[in-house]
Motif scaffolding. Sequence first.
Motif, mmCIF file in Angstrom:
data_model
loop_
_atom_site.group_PDB
_atom_site.id
_atom_site.type_symbol
_atom_site.label_atom_id
_atom_site.label_comp_id
_atom_site.label_asym_id
_atom_site.label_seq_id
_atom_site.Cartn_x
_atom_site.Cartn_y
_atom_site.Cartn_z
ATOM 1 N N GLY A 1 0.824 -1.214 0.000
ATOM 2 C CA GLY A 1 0.000 0.000 0.000
ATOM 3 C C GLY A 1 0.851 1.255 0.000
ATOM 4 O O GLY A 1 0.577 2.204 -0.738
ATOM 5 N N ASP A 2 1.916 1.250 0.817
ATOM 6 C CA ASP A 2 2.841 2.389 0.843
ATOM 7 C C ASP A 2 3.498 2.578 -0.518
ATOM 8 O O ASP A 2 3.629 3.702 -1.015
ATOM 9 C CB ASP A 2 3.941 2.172 1.882
ATOM 10 N N LEU A 3 3.915 1.481 -1.116
ATOM 11 C CA LEU A 3 4.570 1.527 -2.424
ATOM 12 C C LEU A 3 3.615 2.082 -3.478
ATOM 13 O O LEU A 3 3.992 2.945 -4.283
ATOM 14 C CB LEU A 3 5.053 0.128 -2.799
ATOM 15 N N ASP A 4 2.385 1.630 -3.443
ATOM 16 C CA ASP A 4 1.376 2.114 -4.378
ATOM 17 C C ASP A 4 1.134 3.612 -4.193
ATOM 18 O O ASP A 4 1.068 4.368 -5.167
ATOM 19 C CB ASP A 4 0.070 1.334 -4.188
ATOM 20 N N ASP A 5 1.021 4.058 -2.943
ATOM 21 C CA ASP A 5 0.823 5.491 -2.666
ATOM 22 C C ASP A 5 1.982 6.316 -3.214
ATOM 23 O O ASP A 5 1.780 7.360 -3.831
ATOM 24 C CB ASP A 5 0.690 5.744 -1.163
ATOM 25 N N PHE A 6 3.190 5.853 -2.969
ATOM 26 C CA PHE A 6 4.353 6.594 -3.439
ATOM 27 C C PHE A 6 4.385 6.648 -4.968
ATOM 28 O O PHE A 6 4.672 7.696 -5.551
ATOM 29 C CB PHE A 6 5.639 5.975 -2.906
ATOM 30 N N LEU A 7 4.082 5.531 -5.619
ATOM 31 C CA LEU A 7 4.107 5.507 -7.083
ATOM 32 C C LEU A 7 3.044 6.429 -7.672
ATOM 33 O O LEU A 7 3.274 7.054 -8.712
ATOM 34 C CB LEU A 7 3.942 4.082 -7.600
ATOM 35 N N ARG A 8 1.908 6.533 -7.002
ATOM 36 C CA ARG A 8 0.884 7.488 -7.459
ATOM 37 C C ARG A 8 1.410 8.921 -7.408
ATOM 38 O O ARG A 8 1.206 9.705 -8.327
ATOM 39 C CB ARG A 8 -0.363 7.370 -6.589
ATOM 40 N N LEU A 9 2.085 9.251 -6.313
ATOM 41 C CA LEU A 9 2.653 10.593 -6.186
ATOM 42 C C LEU A 9 3.729 10.846 -7.243
ATOM 43 O O LEU A 9 3.805 11.939 -7.807
ATOM 44 C CB LEU A 9 3.234 10.797 -4.786
ATOM 45 N N GLU A 10 4.558 9.850 -7.494
ATOM 46 C CA GLU A 10 5.595 9.989 -8.523
ATOM 47 C C GLU A 10 4.967 10.182 -9.902
ATOM 48 O O GLU A 10 5.451 10.984 -10.701
ATOM 49 C CB GLU A 10 6.513 8.771 -8.529
ATOM 50 N N THR A 11 3.888 9.462 -10.179
ATOM 51 C CA THR A 11 3.193 9.602 -11.459
ATOM 52 C C THR A 11 2.685 11.029 -11.622
ATOM 53 O O THR A 11 2.855 11.643 -12.679
ATOM 54 C CB THR A 11 2.011 8.612 -11.547
ATOM 55 N N ILE A 12 2.085 11.559 -10.572
ATOM 56 C CA ILE A 12 1.573 12.933 -10.617
ATOM 57 C C ILE A 12 2.718 13.914 -10.848
ATOM 58 O O ILE A 12 2.611 14.837 -11.658
ATOM 59 C CB ILE A 12 0.800 13.273 -9.321
ATOM 60 N N LYS A 13 3.833 13.711 -10.156
ATOM 61 C CA LYS A 13 4.980 14.605 -10.309
ATOM 62 C C LYS A 13 5.463 14.616 -11.758
ATOM 63 O O LYS A 13 5.684 15.682 -12.339
ATOM 64 C CB LYS A 13 6.109 14.163 -9.382
ATOM 65 N N TYR A 14 5.594 13.446 -12.349
ATOM 66 C CA TYR A 14 6.058 13.379 -13.731
ATOM 67 C C TYR A 14 5.037 13.978 -14.692
ATOM 68 O O TYR A 14 5.403 14.638 -15.663
ATOM 69 C CB TYR A 14 6.383 11.937 -14.122
ATOM 70 N N GLU A 15 3.745 13.769 -14.436
ATOM 71 C CA GLU A 15 2.708 14.348 -15.293
ATOM 72 C C GLU A 15 2.722 15.868 -15.221
ATOM 73 O O GLU A 15 2.572 16.550 -16.234
ATOM 74 C CB GLU A 15 1.333 13.803 -14.912
ATOM 75 N N LEU A 16 2.914 16.422 -14.018
ATOM 76 C CA LEU A 16 2.984 17.876 -13.872
ATOM 77 C C LEU A 16 4.187 18.462 -14.597
ATOM 78 O O LEU A 16 4.151 19.592 -15.071
ATOM 79 C CB LEU A 16 3.018 18.264 -12.395
ATOM 80 N N ARG A 17 5.234 17.691 -14.666
ATOM 81 C CA ARG A 17 6.430 18.128 -15.393
ATOM 82 C C ARG A 17 6.309 17.881 -16.895
ATOM 83 O O ARG A 17 7.211 18.229 -17.645
ATOM 84 C CB ARG A 17 7.661 17.399 -14.869
ATOM 85 N N GLY A 18 5.224 17.230 -17.296
ATOM 86 C CA GLY A 18 5.019 16.943 -18.715
ATOM 87 C C GLY A 18 5.887 15.815 -19.229
ATOM 88 O O GLY A 18 6.183 15.762 -20.433
ATOM 89 N N SER A 19 6.290 14.918 -18.362
ATOM 90 C CA SER A 19 7.171 13.832 -18.800
ATOM 91 C C SER A 19 6.719 12.488 -18.240
ATOM 92 O O SER A 19 7.506 11.747 -17.672
ATOM 93 C CB SER A 19 8.609 14.120 -18.381
ATOM 94 N N SER A 20 5.436 12.156 -18.424
ATOM 95 C CA SER A 20 4.925 10.888 -17.881
ATOM 96 C C SER A 20 5.593 9.687 -18.546
ATOM 97 O O SER A 20 5.693 8.618 -17.942
ATOM 98 C CB SER A 20 3.411 10.817 -18.017
ATOM 99 N N GLU A 21 6.067 9.846 -19.792
ATOM 100 C CA GLU A 21 6.776 8.742 -20.430
ATOM 101 C C GLU A 21 8.069 8.423 -19.695
ATOM 102 O O GLU A 21 8.471 7.276 -19.565
ATOM 103 C CB GLU A 21 7.108 9.057 -21.906
ATOM 104 N N GLY A 22 8.739 9.447 -19.160
ATOM 105 C CA GLY A 22 9.966 9.264 -18.401
ATOM 106 C C GLY A 22 9.730 8.437 -17.159
ATOM 107 O O GLY A 22 10.550 7.604 -16.787
ATOM 108 N N PHE A 23 8.580 8.638 -16.516
ATOM 109 C CA PHE A 23 8.252 7.857 -15.330
ATOM 110 C C PHE A 23 8.050 6.390 -15.695
ATOM 111 O O PHE A 23 8.540 5.491 -15.032
ATOM 112 C CB PHE A 23 7.007 8.400 -14.646
ATOM 113 N N GLU A 24 7.305 6.145 -16.755
ATOM 114 C CA GLU A 24 7.011 4.776 -17.165
ATOM 115 C C GLU A 24 8.270 4.037 -17.586
ATOM 116 O O GLU A 24 8.380 2.826 -17.399
ATOM 117 C CB GLU A 24 5.960 4.766 -18.257
ATOM 118 N N GLU A 25 9.235 4.743 -18.140
ATOM 119 C CA GLU A 25 10.507 4.113 -18.514
ATOM 120 C C GLU A 25 11.270 3.693 -17.287
ATOM 121 O O GLU A 25 11.959 2.684 -17.292
ATOM 122 C CB GLU A 25 11.353 5.078 -19.337
ATOM 123 N N ARG A 26 11.189 4.455 -16.215
ATOM 124 C CA ARG A 26 11.921 4.146 -14.998
ATOM 125 C C ARG A 26 11.250 3.002 -14.305
ATOM 126 O O ARG A 26 11.761 2.162 -13.712
ATOM 127 C CB ARG A 26 11.964 5.352 -14.083
#
Length: 130
Positions: free
Chosen positions: A105-130
Motif C-alpha cells: 500500500g505504501d509503495l502504491d501510494d508513493f508511485l501514485r505521487l511519482e506519477t503525478i509529479k512526472y505528469e505535472l512536469r510533462g514527462s509521464s513517459e519518463g516515469f514509465e521508462e523508470r
Amino acid sequence: MSGFFQGVADECERCGRGPANHAHMFWGCKKLGRFWAEVFVVLARIVEEEVDADPLVAIFGVSEKPELMERRKADVVALASLIARRRILLAWRLTSPPGVVAWLGDLDDFLRLETIKYELRGSSEGFEER
C-alpha cells in the motif's frame, strides 16, 4: 552522558533479544524474517529476475554486486526497500512485525505521487521508462 542511557533496555521490542541495534531492528530480528522474505519475492516479480534476500539491499537499498542488475531495476529495488524500511520504522515499537500488504500500500501510494509529479512536469513517459 552515560547516565542518560541508564535503564534503557537493550532488547528488541519484537523478539526480546539483544542487542537491539539498527542491523537487528531492520534485518536480524527473527520476527522480520517473513516480512523480508515476502518483500524479496515481490521485488523479484516486479523486476522480473531473482532478487536474493540480502541485508545490504534491505538495510541500504544496494546490492553487493550492483553490476548484476540493470540500473533501472536496481533503482526500483532501492526505492522499494526504502519504503520497506519506512514501514518497519512506522511499526518500530510494536511487538508484531509490519505486514507486506501495508508495504505494498505504501509503495502504491508513493508511485501514485511519482506519477503525478512526472505528469505535472510533462514527462509521464519518463516515469514509465523508470
